[in-house]
Motif scaffolding. Structure first.
Motif, mmCIF file in Angstrom:
data_model
loop_
_atom_site.group_PDB
_atom_site.id
_atom_site.type_symbol
_atom_site.label_atom_id
_atom_site.label_comp_id
_atom_site.label_asym_id
_atom_site.label_seq_id
_atom_site.Cartn_x
_atom_site.Cartn_y
_atom_site.Cartn_z
ATOM 1 N N UNK A 134 7.499 -38.482 116.497
ATOM 2 C CA UNK A 134 8.574 -38.611 117.484
ATOM 3 C C UNK A 134 9.929 -38.685 116.789
ATOM 4 N N UNK A 135 9.987 -39.377 115.674
ATOM 5 C CA UNK A 135 11.239 -39.504 114.937
ATOM 6 C C UNK A 135 11.686 -38.147 114.398
ATOM 7 N N UNK A 136 10.741 -37.331 113.943
ATOM 8 C CA UNK A 136 11.070 -35.980 113.469
ATOM 9 C C UNK A 136 11.713 -35.172 114.598
ATOM 10 N N UNK A 137 11.133 -35.271 115.769
ATOM 11 C CA UNK A 137 11.665 -34.552 116.932
ATOM 12 C C UNK A 137 13.055 -35.068 117.284
ATOM 13 N N UNK A 138 13.212 -36.383 117.274
ATOM 14 C CA UNK A 138 14.504 -36.972 117.632
ATOM 15 C C UNK A 138 15.612 -36.445 116.724
ATOM 16 N N UNK A 139 15.351 -36.397 115.446
ATOM 17 C CA UNK A 139 16.345 -35.921 114.487
ATOM 18 C C UNK A 139 16.575 -34.416 114.661
ATOM 19 N N UNK A 140 15.480 -33.637 114.777
ATOM 20 C CA UNK A 140 15.600 -32.182 114.904
ATOM 21 C C UNK A 140 16.351 -31.773 116.164
ATOM 22 N N UNK A 141 16.128 -32.510 117.248
ATOM 23 C CA UNK A 141 16.761 -32.175 118.527
ATOM 24 C C UNK A 141 18.136 -32.823 118.666
ATOM 25 N N UNK A 177 18.787 -36.024 119.544
ATOM 26 C CA UNK A 177 18.832 -36.879 120.733
ATOM 27 C C UNK A 177 18.789 -38.342 120.314
ATOM 28 N N UNK A 178 19.152 -39.212 121.228
ATOM 29 C CA UNK A 178 19.246 -40.638 120.920
ATOM 30 C C UNK A 178 17.886 -41.327 120.990
ATOM 31 N N UNK A 179 17.830 -42.502 120.388
ATOM 32 C CA UNK A 179 16.599 -43.297 120.468
ATOM 33 C C UNK A 179 16.354 -43.743 121.908
ATOM 34 N N UNK A 180 17.424 -43.931 122.650
ATOM 35 C CA UNK A 180 17.290 -44.311 124.065
ATOM 36 C C UNK A 180 16.608 -43.194 124.850
ATOM 37 N N UNK A 181 17.007 -41.960 124.602
ATOM 38 C CA UNK A 181 16.391 -40.832 125.292
ATOM 39 C C UNK A 181 14.913 -40.728 124.927
ATOM 40 N N UNK A 182 14.578 -40.941 123.651
ATOM 41 C CA UNK A 182 13.173 -40.899 123.233
ATOM 42 C C UNK A 182 12.371 -41.990 123.921
ATOM 43 N N UNK A 183 12.964 -43.167 124.038
ATOM 44 C CA UNK A 183 12.285 -44.279 124.702
ATOM 45 C C UNK A 183 12.021 -43.945 126.164
#
Length: 67
Positions: free
Chosen positions: A19-26, A28-34
């Motif tokens: 998930x962290x890889x996706x967050x960085x690649x895209x 997007x914020x940690x809030x959006x991932x949550x």
């Protein structure tokens, strides 16, 4: 009706991404991932960033399900 992101999590497994890889690649914020993790509503712009990062269509990462 509600959004389900199970397809996204399966796609990440297939691509051997965290998930962290996706967050960085895209970008997007940690809030959006949550929010995605809780199947909550997110902005369309977030979904489009994910699709761009994963080179997929929006139907590959989400679906609409009955509540």
């Amino acid at each position: 009706m509600a959004a389900s992101y199970k397809k996204l999590w399966k796609l990440l497994i297939d691509k051997d991404m965290r998930k962290e890889d996706l967050r960085v690649a895209a970008g997007i914020t940690t809030t959006a991932m949550a929010k995605l993790g809780r199947n909550e509503d997110v902005k369309t712009s977030v979904l489009l960033k994910i699709c761009k990062a994963l080179e997929c269509d929006i139907s590959d990462i989400m679906e609409i399900v009955e509540d």
